[in-house]
Scaffold this motif. Structure first.
Motif, PDB file in Angstrom:
ATOM      1  N   ALA B  91       0.832  -1.214   0.000  1.00  0.00           N
ATOM      2  CA  ALA B  91       0.000   0.000   0.000  1.00  0.00           C
ATOM      3  C   ALA B  91       0.863   1.259   0.000  1.00  0.00           C
ATOM      4  O   ALA B  91       0.526   2.262  -0.638  1.00  0.00           O
ATOM      5  N   ILE B  92       1.993   1.228   0.711  1.00  0.00           N
ATOM      6  CA  ILE B  92       2.836   2.426   0.771  1.00  0.00           C
ATOM      7  C   ILE B  92       3.399   2.778  -0.610  1.00  0.00           C
ATOM      8  O   ILE B  92       3.590   3.957  -0.926  1.00  0.00           O
ATOM      9  N   ASP B  93       3.618   1.761  -1.451  1.00  0.00           N
ATOM     10  CA  ASP B  93       4.090   2.028  -2.817  1.00  0.00           C
ATOM     11  C   ASP B  93       2.976   2.639  -3.663  1.00  0.00           C
ATOM     12  O   ASP B  93       3.215   3.541  -4.473  1.00  0.00           O
ATOM     13  N   ARG B  94       1.761   2.144  -3.460  1.00  0.00           N
ATOM     14  CA  ARG B  94       0.616   2.729  -4.175  1.00  0.00           C
ATOM     15  C   ARG B  94       0.403   4.176  -3.719  1.00  0.00           C
ATOM     16  O   ARG B  94       0.104   5.052  -4.515  1.00  0.00           O
ATOM     17  N   LEU B  95       0.606   4.403  -2.416  1.00  0.00           N
ATOM     18  CA  LEU B  95       0.455   5.764  -1.881  1.00  0.00           C
ATOM     19  C   LEU B  95       1.503   6.700  -2.480  1.00  0.00           C
ATOM     20  O   LEU B  95       1.188   7.839  -2.859  1.00  0.00           O
ATOM     21  N   GLU B  96       2.724   6.216  -2.582  1.00  0.00           N
ATOM     22  CA  GLU B  96       3.765   7.071  -3.170  1.00  0.00           C
ATOM     23  C   GLU B  96       3.441   7.389  -4.627  1.00  0.00           C
ATOM     24  O   GLU B  96       3.602   8.524  -5.081  1.00  0.00           O
ATOM     25  N   HIS B  97       2.942   6.369  -5.359  1.00  0.00           N
ATOM     26  CA  HIS B  97       2.540   6.593  -6.744  1.00  0.00           C
ATOM     27  C   HIS B  97       1.450   7.676  -6.820  1.00  0.00           C
ATOM     28  O   HIS B  97       1.492   8.569  -7.666  1.00  0.00           O
ATOM     29  N   LEU B  98       0.501   7.584  -5.898  1.00  0.00           N
ATOM     30  CA  LEU B  98      -0.617   8.542  -5.860  1.00  0.00           C
ATOM     31  C   LEU B  98      -0.131   9.961  -5.550  1.00  0.00           C
ATOM     32  O   LEU B  98      -0.566  10.940  -6.169  1.00  0.00           O
ATOM     33  N   VAL B  99       0.788  10.078  -4.607  1.00  0.00           N
ATOM     34  CA  VAL B  99       1.319  11.399  -4.243  1.00  0.00           C
ATOM     35  C   VAL B  99       2.095  12.002  -5.413  1.00  0.00           C
ATOM     36  O   VAL B  99       1.861  13.158  -5.795  1.00  0.00           O
ATOM     37  N   ARG B 100       2.981  11.211  -6.009  1.00  0.00           N
ATOM     38  CA  ARG B 100       3.759  11.731  -7.139  1.00  0.00           C
ATOM     39  C   ARG B 100       2.861  12.096  -8.322  1.00  0.00           C
ATOM     40  O   ARG B 100       3.033  13.143  -8.952  1.00  0.00           O
ATOM     41  N   GLY B 101       1.910  11.230  -8.615  1.00  0.00           N
ATOM     42  CA  GLY B 101       0.995  11.485  -9.729  1.00  0.00           C
ATOM     43  C   GLY B 101       0.142  12.719  -9.486  1.00  0.00           C
ATOM     44  O   GLY B 101      -0.136  13.497 -10.408  1.00  0.00           O
ATOM     45  N   SER B 102      -0.281  12.914  -8.240  1.00  0.00           N
ATOM     46  CA  SER B 102      -1.104  14.084  -7.923  1.00  0.00           C
ATOM     47  C   SER B 102      -0.301  15.369  -8.108  1.00  0.00           C
ATOM     48  O   SER B 102      -0.835  16.368  -8.598  1.00  0.00           O
ATOM     49  N   VAL B 103       0.971  15.356  -7.705  1.00  0.00           N
ATOM     50  CA  VAL B 103       1.823  16.524  -7.937  1.00  0.00           C
ATOM     51  C   VAL B 103       1.888  16.827  -9.435  1.00  0.00           C
ATOM     52  O   VAL B 103       1.758  17.982  -9.854  1.00  0.00           O
ATOM     53  N   ALA B 104       2.043  15.766 -10.252  1.00  0.00           N
ATOM     54  CA  ALA B 104       2.108  15.975 -11.709  1.00  0.00           C
ATOM     55  C   ALA B 104       0.815  16.613 -12.225  1.00  0.00           C
ATOM     56  O   ALA B 104       0.854  17.540 -13.040  1.00  0.00           O
ATOM     57  N   VAL B 105      -0.331  16.143 -11.743  1.00  0.00           N
ATOM     58  CA  VAL B 105      -1.617  16.725 -12.161  1.00  0.00           C
ATOM     59  C   VAL B 105      -1.693  18.194 -11.753  1.00  0.00           C
ATOM     60  O   VAL B 105      -2.091  19.053 -12.538  1.00  0.00           O
ATOM     61  N   LEU B 106      -1.282  18.506 -10.515  1.00  0.00           N
ATOM     62  CA  LEU B 106      -1.324  19.902 -10.055  1.00  0.00           C
ATOM     63  C   LEU B 106      -0.443  20.791 -10.918  1.00  0.00           C
ATOM     64  O   LEU B 106      -0.840  21.902 -11.273  1.00  0.00           O
ATOM     65  N   VAL B 107       0.755  20.310 -11.226  1.00  0.00           N
ATOM     66  CA  VAL B 107       1.680  21.122 -12.013  1.00  0.00           C
ATOM     67  C   VAL B 107       1.146  21.324 -13.433  1.00  0.00           C
ATOM     68  O   VAL B 107       1.173  22.426 -13.978  1.00  0.00           O
ATOM     69  N   GLU B 108       0.605  20.231 -14.021  1.00  0.00           N
ATOM     70  CA  GLU B 108       0.154  20.308 -15.417  1.00  0.00           C
ATOM     71  C   GLU B 108      -1.180  21.047 -15.562  1.00  0.00           C
ATOM     72  O   GLU B 108      -1.428  21.680 -16.577  1.00  0.00           O
TER      73      GLU B 108
END
Lengths: 203, 203
Positions: B91-108
């Motif tokens: 789950a912690i790996d899925r969470l990290e994926h979610l956090v990184r992906g969300s940053v990408a969405v915010l930036v884009e």
């Protein structure tokens, strides 16, 4: 500007209505709900159930209400920053003091800090508030940079980004913290300090 | 709702003015500057330099502009959440994926996410957006709770507070991230992931 302690409407001065403090509390909540620009003195008088001239008895303008409110939040944050400066030892300890103290200010002055953090710079009062916010942000960034120089903070992230993210966590309280249920200031300050300094991963 | 790729005013369709995409971009910037409630179709037509009926040629209402804009931000975040669900392992790996992906969405999609995060719930469209935000927040909180159950996240903080603070950091980008200078999405995502998971302290 000093102001009287909070009191219930109609309980002081033998005057029906509000003292400056209770008027300010209502005004700030209304500004937060509708936006400062979107709230007129007319709206405020309706909300308070008193006439506009009764409001003007306490305060000369809407802008003055804003000024008093955002300065209360800023004064709280600057007091904590000053206190942090006098903590002996290392910069990282002063930074932790600043983070914990800022959480306490947010929790105790939630509606005032909420108003401050939503200020956009359309008026002189707002621009002055933004200038003080920038000064506070610089103090945080300086402290992070010093802690990095002292070898206590990871050097692989730009100190400017570290301090932004740190206070991103702190400031997020205005979006989700509910005073009446759940965690108190101390529990939240602990959580922020633990996550910020040591992260959420078990090692 | 699909929309045409961005284009400069006057370069497409043989029509002076805007296509839906470029109109939307300008509208969202204006909503962010003045607030959605504080912006009229009249303001938008002045900003665009076209008539209101030219705007209505593309979109039936101000509310529809808001709907398309906030859903673009939400669709981006939900796509990342779905992607994260399919990451194998813990789950912690899925969470990290979610956090990184969300940053990408915010930036884009910075201006779209900014609009989304300022929505207050005054209209049906806003309430629908808030409901989808709460659903996203629940997914984050669930992931944090699972990672805690799996022993990868510190158990001494309420998972609800951990997830709030985690996304407090991510969402703070709308307050300070400037696309044109400094760090890109990847650098910010790295910084958030490092601080969130391991903290800022050198050990």
């Amino acid at each position: 500007m000093t102001s009287a302690p909070p009191s219930r409407p109609g309980t002081r001065r033998g005057r029906p209505g509000y003292d400056l403090e209770s008027l300010l509390q209502v005004a700030v909540r209304l500004f937060n709900e509708r936006g400062y620009d979107g709230t007129s003195m007319e709206d405020l008088s309706r909300k308070l159930g008193i006439t506009k001239s009764a409001i003007y008895h306490h305060v000369p303008s809407k802008q003055e209400l804003l000024r008093v409110a955002v300065n209360r939040a800023l004064d709280g944050l600057f007091a904590v920053a000053e206190e942090a400066e006098s903590v002996p030892g290392r910069a990282i300890d002063r930074l932790e003091h600043l983070v914990r103290g800022s959480v306490a200010v947010l929790v105790e002055q939630l509606s005032f800090v909420t108003l401050l953090l939503r200020v956009r710079g359309n008026t002189k009062v707002e621009r002055a508030a933004l200038a003080r916010r920038r000064e506070f942000d610089r103090m945080v960034a300086d402290l992070v940079a010093r802690a990095e120089t002292e070898g206590d903070i990871r050097p692989d992230i730009d100190p400017a980004i570290t301090s932004r993210l740190l206070f991103g966590m702190v400031n997020s309280l205005i979006e989700w913290y509910k005073p009446r249920r759940g965690a108190g200031a101390e529990e939240i300050a602990d959580a922020v300090a633990k996550i910020a300094f040591d992260g959420i991963r078990v090692r």
